[in-house]
Every structure is written in C-alpha cells, then in structure tokens.
Design a protein around this motif. Sequence first.
Motif, short mmCIF file in Angstrom:
data_model
loop_
_atom_site.label_atom_id
_atom_site.label_comp_id
_atom_site.label_asym_id
_atom_site.label_seq_id
_atom_site.Cartn_x
_atom_site.Cartn_y
_atom_site.Cartn_z
N THR A 102 21.89 21.40 27.88
CA THR A 102 22.87 21.97 28.72
C THR A 102 23.85 21.09 29.59
N LEU A 103 23.26 19.78 29.83
CA LEU A 103 23.90 18.75 30.45
C LEU A 103 25.19 18.31 29.40
N ARG A 104 24.84 18.22 28.24
CA ARG A 104 25.66 17.67 27.24
C ARG A 104 26.71 18.72 26.84
N GLY A 105 26.35 19.87 27.14
CA GLY A 105 27.42 21.02 26.61
C GLY A 105 27.14 21.48 25.36
N SER A 106 26.28 21.01 24.59
CA SER A 106 25.88 21.45 23.27
C SER A 106 24.84 22.42 23.18
N ASP A 107 24.63 23.19 24.35
CA ASP A 107 23.64 24.26 24.32
C ASP A 107 24.15 25.47 23.59
N ASP A 108 25.34 25.76 23.43
CA ASP A 108 25.79 26.89 22.58
C ASP A 108 26.16 26.83 21.47
N SER A 109 26.14 25.53 20.64
CA SER A 109 26.55 25.03 19.24
C SER A 109 25.10 25.26 18.43
N ILE A 110 25.40 25.56 17.31
CA ILE A 110 24.16 25.56 16.39
C ILE A 110 24.57 24.39 15.11
N GLY A 111 23.70 23.71 15.14
CA GLY A 111 23.73 22.50 14.47
C GLY A 111 22.86 22.34 13.18
N PHE A 112 22.83 21.36 12.29
CA PHE A 112 21.89 21.26 11.15
C PHE A 112 20.49 20.99 11.83
N GLU A 113 20.29 20.48 12.70
CA GLU A 113 18.76 20.37 13.31
C GLU A 113 18.35 21.46 13.84
N ASP A 114 19.42 22.40 14.42
CA ASP A 114 18.67 23.68 14.78
C ASP A 114 18.12 24.52 13.87
#
Length: 139
Positions: A102-114
């Motif tokens: 959430t702090l980095r702003g990557s909570d709404d993106s889906i990546g390879f590791e997810d």
Amino acid sequence: MFLKYCLKDSVPVTGLCPQAGSYGVQDSLRRGFSSVKNELLPSHPLELSEKNFQLNQDKMNFNTLRNIQGLHAPLKLQMEYRAARQIQRLPFLPSSNLALDTLRGSDDSIGFEDILNDPVQSEMMGDPHIMTEYKLGVL
C-alpha cells in the motif's frame, strides 16, 4: 582469469547461496541444495535488472520526492517502509506484506509473484513449533 573477468560485473545473489549452519555445514533441509553455477553468474542478462527493479524504482521516487518536497519527505517514507517491513506473521504462515504494498502503491497491481508464488505449493511447509524456534534463535 576469464572467470574473474566474468565475475567483476556480477552482483552477489544472497537468496541463492545458502549460508553455513552452526557447524559450518550448509543446512540443506531448511535452505535447499546449493548450485555453484547460480552463485557465480546470473542465468540471464536481464536477471540483475529485474532483481534490482524495485530498488531502482524506490531510488528514483526518493530523488523526485527530495527535489519536490525537500529532505524530510524521503526520510519519512523510508521510516514508514522500515516499519511496514517489520510487521510479520508467525514464521510458518505466509505474509502478504499488504502495508508495504500500500505504501509503494503496488497493492492494486497483479504481478508474476502474485500468481506463481503460491505459498500452499511451497516446499517450505514444516512444523510450526520448529520454525518458530528457529526464527527466534532457540533452535
């Protein structure tokens, strides 16, 4: 001599080279088998770039914040990152690191590791008591 030339530009990969245990012998049960090839050279030229992507992204964001808001903004954000990294579950439970995302702003993106980093399929499942004692340094 050729090997030394190949290694001068490489960055040591800490996650792939297991550390020795208390008797100086690698703990294969907890850390897996080691591969000399993985310790020497990256397997693909883009591997180093992908490994350092988040670090480079953070540096760029901190520089932008410093230029716009001053020195206090990146320092405050670094302290918040450090506090969010310290929040963990018990060692045998997978942690999502939602506060850090959430702090980095990557909570709404889906990546390879997810998708492909499913802890249920992990080979690291073990006895909760032993894993907790190992994490605390009792074992």
